[in-house]
Enzyme design. Sequence first.
Site, PDB file in Angstrom:
ATOM      1  N   HIS A   1       0.940  -0.965   0.356  1.00 35.81           N
ATOM      2  CA  HIS A   1      -0.175  -0.165   0.554  1.00 35.81           C
ATOM      3  C   HIS A   1       0.677   1.128  -0.102  1.00 35.81           C
ATOM      4  O   HIS A   1       1.745   1.532   0.745  1.00 35.81           O
ATOM      5  CB  HIS A   1      -0.899   0.077   1.157  1.00 35.81           C
TER       6      HIS A   1
ATOM      7  N   HIS B   1       0.972   5.142   1.117  1.00 34.63           N
ATOM      8  CA  HIS B   1      -0.346   6.169   1.799  1.00 34.63           C
ATOM      9  C   HIS B   1       0.108   7.138   1.136  1.00 34.63           C
ATOM     10  O   HIS B   1       1.120   8.024   0.547  1.00 34.63           O
ATOM     11  CB  HIS B   1       0.049   6.216   3.355  1.00 34.63           C
TER      12      HIS B   1
HETATM   13  P1  AMP Z   1       1.247   0.393   7.144  1.00 36.35           P
HETATM   14  O1  AMP Z   1       1.470  -1.332   7.323  1.00 36.35           O
HETATM   15  O2  AMP Z   1       2.970   0.641   8.185  1.00 36.35           O
HETATM   16  O3  AMP Z   1       1.972   1.052   6.411  1.00 36.35           O
HETATM   17  O4  AMP Z   1       0.241  -0.143   8.305  1.00 36.35           O
HETATM   18  C1  AMP Z   1      -0.492   0.122   8.027  1.00 36.35           C
HETATM   19  C2  AMP Z   1      -2.429   1.407   8.033  1.00 36.35           C
HETATM   20  O5  AMP Z   1      -2.921   0.668   7.675  1.00 36.35           O
HETATM   21  C3  AMP Z   1      -1.770   2.333   9.359  1.00 36.35           C
HETATM   22  O6  AMP Z   1      -1.550   4.035   8.850  1.00 36.35           O
HETATM   23  C4  AMP Z   1      -3.851   1.353   9.664  1.00 36.35           C
HETATM   24  O7  AMP Z   1      -3.810   2.831  10.494  1.00 36.35           O
HETATM   25  C5  AMP Z   1      -4.306   1.156   8.453  1.00 36.35           C
HETATM   26  N1  AMP Z   1      -5.256   0.256   8.486  1.00 36.35           N
HETATM   27  C6  AMP Z   1      -4.972  -0.452   9.024  1.00 36.35           C
HETATM   28  N2  AMP Z   1      -6.383  -1.396   9.540  1.00 36.35           N
HETATM   29  C7  AMP Z   1      -7.556  -0.787   8.373  1.00 36.35           C
HETATM   30  C8  AMP Z   1      -8.545  -0.885   7.397  1.00 36.35           C
HETATM   31  N3  AMP Z   1      -9.218  -1.600   8.098  1.00 36.35           N
HETATM   32  N4  AMP Z   1      -8.961  -0.063   7.145  1.00 36.35           N
HETATM   33  C9  AMP Z   1      -8.139   1.245   6.708  1.00 36.35           C
HETATM   34  N5  AMP Z   1      -7.051   1.661   6.851  1.00 36.35           N
HETATM   35  C10 AMP Z   1      -6.600   0.588   7.895  1.00 36.35           C
END
Ligand code: AMP
Length: 141
Positions: free
Chosen positions: A103, A105
């Site tokens: 993903h 951001h």
């Molecule tokens: P990272 O893998 O470090 O980029 O972090 C995962 C990101 O996914 C974090 O910013 C969380 O807030 C976000 N996140 C986790 N679960 C969900 C969800 N169900 N829907 C949207 N965002 C999510």
Amino acid sequence: MSAYDPNNIFAKILRGEIPCFKVYEDDKTLAFLDIMPRATGHTLVIPKAPARNILDIEAEDLAAVIRTARKIAVAAKAAFGADGITLNQYSEPAGGQEVFHLHVHVIPRHDGVPMKPAASIREDMGVLKANADKLAAALAG
Ligand code: AMP
């Protein structure tokens, strides 16, 4: 590096098994709001193809993710009156990754306003819905 796990939470979102605040979708990508936003309008862009992170994604799938991230950035600047945009992508635990489906951001930024810490405050569902609608409208316009 571990193999791709099809039971990660973003794979479940892609399969419609859990809900998300969707803002955009095309044949290769999905974009939805981060539920613990580091700033208003914080969006995640993911490929529909399974990929753990930058280390295993196919180049064409990554290109599609970046094309969508650009669309989101331009729309988010208009929708939220942002002064700038921060893109983040984390790969593997050592790189800060917590969800193991690639993903990017897309984080709208305002002059002089620091980002909140990562994954710190769960946003109100009504606020997320309103922000998703606002961003989706900017994308459609
Ligand atoms: P990272 O893998 O470090 O980029 O972090 C995962 C990101 O996914 C974090 O910013 C969380 O807030 C976000 N996140 C986790 N679960 C969900 C969800 N169900 N829907 C949207 N965002 C999510």
